[in-house]
Write a protein that holds these residues in place. Structure first.
Motif, PDB file in Angstrom:
ATOM      1  N   PRO A  79     -36.998   6.804   0.333  1.00 34.03           N
ATOM      2  CA  PRO A  79     -37.130   8.082  -0.384  1.00 34.03           C
ATOM      3  C   PRO A  79     -37.527   7.927  -1.848  1.00 34.03           C
ATOM      4  O   PRO A  79     -38.098   8.828  -2.447  1.00 34.03           O
ATOM      5  CB  PRO A  79     -35.737   8.708  -0.246  1.00 34.03           C
ATOM      6  N   GLY A  96     -29.670  10.059  -8.943  1.00 31.22           N
ATOM      7  CA  GLY A  96     -28.368  10.117  -9.626  1.00 31.22           C
ATOM      8  C   GLY A  96     -27.341  11.041  -9.016  1.00 31.22           C
ATOM      9  O   GLY A  96     -26.478  11.582  -9.727  1.00 31.22           O
ATOM     10  N   ASP A 145     -36.695  16.776  -3.252  1.00 29.77           N
ATOM     11  CA  ASP A 145     -37.418  15.547  -3.582  1.00 29.77           C
ATOM     12  C   ASP A 145     -37.928  15.680  -5.021  1.00 29.77           C
ATOM     13  O   ASP A 145     -38.657  16.632  -5.339  1.00 29.77           O
ATOM     14  CB  ASP A 145     -38.586  15.393  -2.602  1.00 29.77           C
ATOM     15  N   VAL A 156     -31.711  16.711  -9.650  1.00 24.94           N
ATOM     16  CA  VAL A 156     -32.507  16.829  -8.430  1.00 24.94           C
ATOM     17  C   VAL A 156     -32.255  15.604  -7.566  1.00 24.94           C
ATOM     18  O   VAL A 156     -32.749  14.508  -7.845  1.00 24.94           O
ATOM     19  CB  VAL A 156     -34.015  16.958  -8.758  1.00 24.94           C
TER      20      VAL A 156
HETATM   21  N1  AAT Z   1     -26.731   6.027 -10.651  1.00 24.55           N
HETATM   22  C1  AAT Z   1     -26.987   4.777 -10.035  1.00 24.55           C
HETATM   23  C2  AAT Z   1     -27.307   4.972  -8.609  1.00 24.55           C
HETATM   24  C3  AAT Z   1     -28.562   5.133  -8.150  1.00 24.55           C
HETATM   25  S1  AAT Z   1     -28.703   6.116  -6.798  1.00 24.55           S
HETATM   26  C4  AAT Z   1     -30.259   6.843  -6.830  1.00 24.55           C
HETATM   27  C5  AAT Z   1     -30.286   8.172  -6.083  1.00 24.55           C
HETATM   28  O1  AAT Z   1     -31.649   8.603  -6.008  1.00 24.55           O
HETATM   29  C6  AAT Z   1     -29.774   8.159  -4.637  1.00 24.55           C
HETATM   30  O2  AAT Z   1     -28.683   9.030  -4.521  1.00 24.55           O
HETATM   31  C7  AAT Z   1     -30.960   8.660  -3.803  1.00 24.55           C
HETATM   32  O3  AAT Z   1     -30.589   9.502  -2.721  1.00 24.55           O
HETATM   33  C8  AAT Z   1     -31.768   9.403  -4.849  1.00 24.55           C
HETATM   34  N2  AAT Z   1     -33.208   9.546  -4.536  1.00 24.55           N
HETATM   35  C9  AAT Z   1     -34.025   8.652  -3.941  1.00 24.55           C
HETATM   36  N3  AAT Z   1     -35.262   9.146  -3.810  1.00 24.55           N
HETATM   37  C10 AAT Z   1     -35.254  10.385  -4.358  1.00 24.55           C
HETATM   38  C11 AAT Z   1     -36.241  11.410  -4.509  1.00 24.55           C
HETATM   39  N4  AAT Z   1     -37.491  11.215  -4.087  1.00 24.55           N
HETATM   40  N5  AAT Z   1     -35.883  12.561  -5.115  1.00 24.55           N
HETATM   41  C12 AAT Z   1     -34.606  12.754  -5.553  1.00 24.55           C
HETATM   42  N6  AAT Z   1     -33.629  11.825  -5.415  1.00 24.55           N
HETATM   43  C13 AAT Z   1     -33.944  10.659  -4.824  1.00 24.55           C
HETATM   44  C14 AAT Z   1     -29.699   4.334  -8.688  1.00 24.55           C
HETATM   45  C15 AAT Z   1     -29.570   2.949  -8.227  1.00 24.55           C
HETATM   46  C16 AAT Z   1     -30.567   1.994  -8.822  1.00 24.55           C
HETATM   47  C17 AAT Z   1     -30.633   0.778  -7.956  1.00 24.55           C
HETATM   48  C18 AAT Z   1     -31.287  -0.349  -8.625  1.00 24.55           C
HETATM   49  N7  AAT Z   1     -31.408  -1.482  -7.750  1.00 24.55           N
END
Ligand code: AAT
Length: 282
Positions: free
Chosen positions: A162, A84, A137, A105
């Motif tokens: 990730p 997020g 992470d 996070v």
């Molecule tokens: N709010 C809607 C947008 C998202 S983005 C999801 C975010 O999770 C991205 O910014 C990504 O960098 C982050 N992310 C990915 N893996 C991790 C991790 N292991 N730890 C922390 N952050 C992480 C959600 C979209 C949903 C899509 C559905 N198809």
């Protein structure tokens, strides 16, 4: 000349959106980040070529991932948001005065920076004094947490790259441990429609069911995600998503929403038979 963004939803289906111009493009340590302007959906963010959000329909996802649990849990002081980095979930959370602390996070600091600059519609509230941003992470972050959060929101990418670790049994077990006695976790739960997505969804669902005593799935219509039919998971130690939902209390808050309301809350937990079968609820 016409410019189009195309995302492959299955081997046989693609969704294309006409692009007005490309606003941003970068390769971070974790993923490729792109931001485009479009006529139909406004500005939109993609990671590794997958749609994360558009200005036009992000309200549906962010209202449903935040207001559903907030209308169930009677007292939420401390919230953990994993993923997020766009700030959409945080924007909805800061509307609740009783929330004292929000830990966000996000693994990729570059997503946060790009959204702050180019997507103020979602990112504007990341500077709220109650928000602490951790560039980490989520899988590792929750390992050391115990009895700390009233609500965990897993606003993650899909289970590859990730985001993969955020769909594991280890992660859900650690979220359980990180929650207070009556805490709950909400996660973006993928789509039931195309088998490629449904398999990952079923696998994650089984792990959540094994980790929490109460676990229910709810749905929303999100036009720019594959098939448009999207699920969320509500997993809880104590409160039930329908029996403990207080419609009067939520209405008395007078929060203006564009998608969520008390009838949607109840209706969203009513699932089509084919989805119930996939979740082994039939
Ligand atoms: N709010 C809607 C947008 C998202 S983005 C999801 C975010 O999770 C991205 O910014 C990504 O960098 C982050 N992310 C990915 N893996 C991790 C991790 N292991 N730890 C922390 N952050 C992480 C959600 C979209 C949903 C899509 C559905 N198809």
């Amino acid at each position: 000349m016409d410019l189009w963004f195309t995302e492959k939803h299955t081997d046989n289906v693609k969704l294309s959106i006409k692009v007005d111009r490309q606003v941003y493009s970068a390769q971070s340590e974790f993923q490729r980040i792109d931001i485009f302007d479009s006529l139909e959906f406004g500005r939109f963010l993609t990671l590794d070529g997958y749609m994360m959000l558009t200005e036009k329909d992000e309200f549906i996802y962010h209202e449903m991932i935040v207001h559903v649990p907030m209308a169930i849990l009677p007292q939420v002081n401390k919230v953990l948001v994993i993923g997020g980095g766009d700030g959409g979930a945080v924007r909805e959370l800061v509307r609740y005065p009783e929330i004292q602390q929000i830990d966000l996070v996000e693994i990729d600091a570059q997503v946060i920076e790009a959204c702050k600059k180019y997507l103020p519609q979602t990112a504007a509230k990341l500077d709220d004094p109650r928000v602490t941003i951790h560039e980490a992470d989520g899988l590792k972050f929750v390992r050391s947490k115990k009895d700390e959060y009233d609500l965990i929101i897993v606003d993650s990418t899909d289970p590859f790259g990730p985001g993969e670790g955020l769909f594991t049994k280890e992660f859900y077990g650690n979220c359980f441990k990180a929650l207070t006695e009556t805490g709950a976790m909400v996660n973006q739960h993928e789509s039931p429609f195309y088998p490629v997505d449904a398999i990952a969804m079923q696998r994650a669902h089984k792990r959540i069911v094994d980790s929490f005593p109460i676990s229910r799935v709810y749905q929303a219509h999100i036009p720019t995600y594959p098939s448009g039919h999207w699920l969320f998971g509500f997993a809880s130690k104590h409160y039930h998503p329908l029996q403990d939902f207080d419609a009067q209390k939520w209405k008395a808050r007078n929060l203006k929403t564009r998608y969520y309301n008390d009838k949607i809350h109840v209706g969203a937990f009513a699932l089509p038979n084919y989805v119930k079968l996939l979740l082994e609820e039939m």
